[in-house]
Design a protein around this motif. Structure first.
Motif, PDB file in Angstrom:
ATOM      1  N   GLN A 171     -32.896 -19.837  -8.598  1.00 52.89           N
ATOM      2  CA  GLN A 171     -32.472 -18.468  -8.929  1.00 52.89           C
ATOM      3  C   GLN A 171     -33.671 -17.593  -9.297  1.00 52.89           C
ATOM      4  OE1 GLN A 171     -29.495 -19.964 -11.832  1.00 52.89           O
ATOM      5  NE2 GLN A 171     -28.024 -18.735 -10.648  1.00 52.89           N
ATOM      6  N   THR A 178     -27.216 -24.509  -8.953  1.00 48.98           N
ATOM      7  CA  THR A 178     -28.212 -23.515  -9.340  1.00 48.98           C
ATOM      8  C   THR A 178     -28.894 -23.987 -10.619  1.00 48.98           C
ATOM      9  OG1 THR A 178     -26.690 -22.276 -10.731  1.00 48.98           O
ATOM     10  CG2 THR A 178     -26.798 -21.642  -8.383  1.00 48.98           C
ATOM     11  N   ASP A 229     -30.917 -24.215  -6.226  1.00 43.72           N
ATOM     12  CA  ASP A 229     -31.464 -22.864  -6.140  1.00 43.72           C
ATOM     13  C   ASP A 229     -31.968 -22.520  -7.534  1.00 43.72           C
ATOM     14  OD1 ASP A 229     -31.997 -20.146  -6.036  1.00 43.72           O
ATOM     15  OD2 ASP A 229     -29.957 -19.560  -5.476  1.00 43.72           O
TER      16      ASP A 229
END
Length: 174
Positions: free
Chosen positions: A147, A166, A145
């Motif tokens: 973010q 992340t 991810d």
């Protein structure tokens, strides 16, 4: 292998710096070349093994999004034993003409699988199409991810984003 060890290996294999335009149209000075970890069978297997514990209970089908989600979903299917569907960005005009190839998705709980999520745009589009075909999609699972708003974009569509790592996890390993 621990998640932090896996993060170090992914970072070493795939982290690039420069000027990159992302699928979302955003620009980035760092980039994780997903094909470098997807093309490494040992690393991809370790990623899938770690992701297997994140698959929600009740999941009946894993649905990998074209193109990056395909190697990830295939490896993940090996570790979970769950059937896989390959989700095209657009159904072909020949052959089966299906958007989702492989496992049947209608009436089943489907977990969307992707490699890297930035804005979440492709997951939103593909999930809408899968739901129209009768799939029960509640979550999406990704390797990384970035973010950059994907979690929020997906939440607005009632999709919970689960991620192995992340961007912050990968930055702290450098």
């Amino acid at each position: 292998m621990t998640t932090s060890e896996l993060a170090r290996q992914i970072h070493a294999a795939s982290h690039l710096t420069g000027d990159f335009v992302l699928r979302s149209g955003r620009r980035a000075s760092e980039y994780f070349d997903k094909y470098r970890f997807e093309g490494d069978p040992v690393l991809l297997d370790a990623i899938a093994q770690a992701m297997a514990s994140l698959v929600p209970n009740g999941t009946e089908v894993l649905a990998g999004l074209e193109m990056g989600g395909i190697p990830v979903v295939t490896a993940l299917g090996r570790h979970t034993g769950l059937p896989c569907a390959i989700v095209r960005k657009q159904a072909k005009s020949y052959g089966t003409r299906r958007l989702a190839e492989g496992a049947d998705i209608a009436g089943r709980r489907v977990l969307v699988v992707e490699d890297v999520v930035t804005s979440g745009g492709q997951i939103v589009l593909s999930t809408a199409e899968l739901r129209a075909l009768g799939a029960d999609v509640r979550e999406a699972l990704c390797v990384i991810d970035r973010q950059q708003g994907g979690t929020e974009t997906l939440a607005a569509e009632q999709i919970r984003l689960l991620s192995l790592l992340t961007a912050d996890d990968l930055r702290t390993t450098a």
